[in-house]
Design an enzyme around this catalytic site. Structure first.
Site, PDB file in Angstrom:
ATOM      1  N   SER A 673      47.034  53.971  78.506  1.00  0.00           N
ATOM      2  CA  SER A 673      46.104  52.886  77.746  1.00  0.00           C
ATOM      3  C   SER A 673      44.820  52.534  78.161  1.00  0.00           C
ATOM      4  CB  SER A 673      46.863  51.627  77.294  1.00  0.00           C
ATOM      5  OG  SER A 673      47.318  51.055  78.524  1.00  0.00           O
ATOM      6  N   LYS A 716      48.865  41.994  75.593  1.00  0.00           N
ATOM      7  CA  LYS A 716      47.302  42.313  76.117  1.00  0.00           C
ATOM      8  C   LYS A 716      46.175  41.475  75.353  1.00  0.00           C
ATOM      9  CE  LYS A 716      48.086  47.162  76.920  1.00  0.00           C
ATOM     10  NZ  LYS A 716      48.075  48.638  76.425  1.00  0.00           N
TER      11      LYS A 716
END
Length: 776
Positions: A673, A716
């Site tokens: 990511s 996140k």
């Protein structure tokens, strides 16, 4: 009497050995002085003076002995055979010749025996014969009878193992035969008395053992008689049988228990198996075979209890209420199958430390009206910890599941399996394999513990495993679980948790009363932003505890007087300088630094990716990056080089060597990511356009520049919110995951959805004009 003359003889020193006249001995030659003395005797008249050494000095008397022979054994040791002839006193005239010590030996005259000496000799001879006969040595008796004179008889003491070296030296130095015999008679009588005492003690011990054995046999006979009469020791067995009647065991279990009761009845109390059987029976009778708690099916009351104990965590609470609703409907409609099976999957709580997974298990038990037990699985490597040890092992015990049932006292408790992601495996077995049966609702109605060796119904137990990360849970075990993620709290939820739960608890622990001290929401918020940075609230509680202790110290020293209210401005005074700063703007103020978002074992986190270029070619990666993350960096660089003109960067500059670093270097990192973050950092470096300080980004990048979806969006976004970021770039295919983010956070954040790298760069980088002004 033959007149003896003084003569010069070599000296052979003896350690721990005493040779008396008339003795024939074999001596090992251990040092050079002894070897030199033997060589000197062999060259001369074969006579040598054997003198014992006592504490580094020679004895006052020695024995003139004749060297019979000498040689070397197969082991390599030098030995010599001597026969003692008479006593000799070392005199003057010492000399060292060829390494041997020579001395003048003065002759010793031993007087003729008197009547008294002969009487003592007869007494000593009788004592010696008595000692030797008691030892069963008739041949040695004849040896004693062959002694020609009283002096010869007395010197036979040199062979006695009962006399010490000091006593034998005293015999050697005593020239007077009467005195010598008197001492030997006294010592021999004392040795005979000691031997008699030892024999008496041994006889008494044997008699005691015989008596114990006789009593054991008599008790066994009495036991048999009582059994025939139906009386006596059956009390223990009858007590067990009465408890078995009341235990309500299943038929198969009861059959096994009664078989062990029959064995107990036939086993003696002195037999070690007697205790093992009783321990087994105690375990079987202490388990809750038919004791269960009544479930509380009041959904409104259950929700109230869950809300009272925990703020937020709506997903978990909804799932618990669903579980209750299904159980309620199945019972009302007669669909409940035997053992309670069919009630759904295993609810597993996954989330970073400090978000309340363990305490939530206790709240679930309270909401259901069930008992609660906790099993810690962190670091467990032995399968027997789950299934128990077989009874053939000494000290065997049931496994942790059975022990948790005993602790709960009901057959349908809530059992929390804490830290299931940290179960290991080694040569002792794989505990996770044993957990497969425990956590399978279709199988655990007949769980078999190695110690109990009977089917145990676990289908009514509500197991709630917890884990920090799900990736380390074995796949077959994970397949039996329904994961519920606890991704952390928003700032508003943390403030509410601190105000309603953490602060009152810490005030009580500090010995304060609620009316004496209070804290404002702004103060809690400042503690959160400046002194903690976490998904949960564990460190927040520690800091609030420190705050409460500072206030308590102020009360104790008289510096503060109640009531005290802690506001935002007083936080610095009590807790000191901030531990964390908002460093995003400072770190991203130069080109080549991008702000990425990641998920770790402690929740969501913000990562800075730094890029720089140097002359040459190649790519250097630092920061303990995993293989997947290294590949993401290579993909990012390859894409930038192949699309340099489209991205507005100099192709020649893109062909240089690059170094990408991801602080902090001591923490391992991995995952795909960070691809868009690395691409952005490289383009920022080459274009000279800094990354905007309010933007965080996440997403996997391909060689064609596509932005692929990733996981952990909620964690996140919460991490970005904690760091003060207000814009987040996400892959477009993650748009549906934005709904998982709490509404209060969504209102404060702006989400940019990207399909390609160009979409990311358009949002993330400062404009060329702004970059020029910043550089100026």
């Amino acid at each position: 009497m033959t007149e003896l003359n003084s003569e010069l003889l070599p000296v052979l020193p003896l350690d721990d050995v005493v040779v008396l006249p008339h003795m024939t001995v074999t001596l090992a030659l251990a040092d050079d002085a002894q070897r030199a003395a033997v060589e000197a005797a062999g060259r001369g008249n074969r006579l040598v003076l054997l003198v014992p050494r006592v504490e580094g000095r020679f004895a006052r008397m020695g024995t003139v002995a004749r060297l019979e022979s000498s040689g070397r054994l197969p082991t390599g040791a030098d030995v010599a055979i001597f026969k003692g002839e008479r006593r000799g006193r070392p005199g003057g005239g010492q000399a060292d010749i060829d390494g041997a010590l020579w001395v003048q030996v003065e002759p010793i005259e031993e007087p003729e025996g008197s009547d008294r000496v002969r009487e003592l000799a007869r007494e000593y001879r009788a004592l010696l014969e008595n000692v030797l006969e008691s030892r069963g040595a008739p041949g040695a008796v004849q040896f004693v009878r062959n002694a020609r004179t009283p002096s010869h008889l007395a010197d036979l003491a040199g062979y006695s193992p009962e006399l010490s070296v000091d006593q034998k030296i005293e015999v050697l130095e005593t020239v007077d035969v009467e005195q010598r015999l008197t001492k030997l008679i006294e010592w021999t009588k004392q040795n005979l008395a000691d031997a008699s005492l030892k024999e008496q003690i041994a006889s008494e011990v044997k008699e005691g053992m015989d008596k114990t054995q006789r009593e054991f046999l008599l008790r066994q006979q009495m036991e048999a008689i009582r059994k025939q009469l139906g009386e006596g020791s059956g009390d223990v067995v009858s007590g067990y049988r009465r408890r078995v009647e009341e235990a309500g065991m299943p038929d198969g279990v009861r059959t096994e228990v009664e078989r062990e009761l029959d064995r107990l009845e036939r086993t003696s109390e002195q037999n070690p198996e007697y205790g093992w059987i009783r321990t087994y029976l105690d375990w079987m009778l202490e388990l809750p075979w038919n004791v269960r708690s009544e479930d509380n099916y009041d959904l409104h009351e259950a929700r109230r209890i869950l809300d009272e104990d925990h703020t937020g965590l709506d997903d978990v609470k909804d799932r618990i209420l669903e579980f209750l609703a299904v159980r309620k409907l199945r019972e009302e409609r007669g669909l409940e199958v035997i053992g309670g099976r069919g009630s759904g999957a295993i609810i597993t709580l996954v989330g970073p430390p400090g978000v309340g997974k363990t305490s939530l298990g206790e709240s679930v038990a309270r909401a259901l009206g069930r008992k609660f037990a906790r099993v810690s699985l962190g670091g467990v490597h032995d399968e027997a910890e789950i299934r128990g040890h077989r009874r053939t092992y000494i000290g065997a015990l049931p496994g942790r599941i059975v022990r948790a049932l005993k602790e709960a006292g009901t057959k349908n408790p809530v059992i929390m399996l804490d830290e299931i992601d940290k179960v290991g495996s080694d040569w002792r077995g794989d505990p996770s394999a044993a957990l497969l049966e425990v956590l399978d609702p279709a199988q655990n109605h007949s769980f078999r513990d190695h110690y109990l060796e009977v089917d145990l119904d676990l289908s009514e137990v509500l197991f709630i495993p917890t884990a920090n990360v799900w990736e380390t849970i074995p796949a077959p075990l994970l397949d039996r679980m329904e994961l519920i993620r606890l991704d952390g709290y928003t700032e508003q939820e943390k403030v509410a948790i601190a105000r309603d739960h953490l602060w009152p608890r810490q005030v009580e622990r500090a010995g304060l009363r609620p009316e004496e001290v209070s804290v404002s929401d702004d103060a809690i918020l400042r503690v959160m932003t400046e002194h903690t940075r976490e998904a949960g609230v564990r460190n927040l509680e520690r800091e609030l505890g420190k705050l409460a202790r500072k206030v308590a110290t102020g009360f104790a020293t008289g510096r503060l007087t109640p009531p005290v209210r802690v506001d935002s401005d007083e936080v610095r005074e009590f807790l000191g300088k901030p531990k964390f700063d908002n460093e995003v703007a400072e770190r991203t103020s130069v080109p080549g630094v991008a702000t990425g978002l990641a998920v770790t074992g402690t929740g969501g986190d913000v990562l800075f990716v730094e890029a720089t270029s140097t002359p040459g070619r190649g790519l250097t990666l630092t920061g303990q990056l995993g293989d997947v993350m290294k590949e993401s960096a290579q993909i990012a660089l390859s894409y930038v080089r192949s699309h340099a003109e489209e991205l507005g960067v100099d192709p020649a500059a893109a062909a240089k060597a690059f170094h990408i670093h991801v602080p902090a270097g001591a923490i391992p990192k991995d995952g795909p990511s960070a691809g868009v973050t690395m691409t952005t950092a490289i383009v920022s470096l080459l274009s000279g356009r800094p990354v905007r300080s309010t933007v965080g980004m996440t997403g996997e990048v391909t060689l064609q520049g596509l932005v692929l979806p990733i996981g952990g969006v909620k964690q996140k976004v919460l991490a970005a919110h904690r760091m003060g970021l207000r814009e987040v770039i996400l892959p477009r295919r993650n748009e549906k995951d934005i709904d998982d983010v709490p509404e209060s956070v969504r209102k404060e954040m702006t989400f940019h959805l990207a399909t390609r790298v160009e979409d990311v760069l358009a949002v993330a980088l400062e404009s060329a004009e702004a970059a020029s002004l910043q550089a100026a």
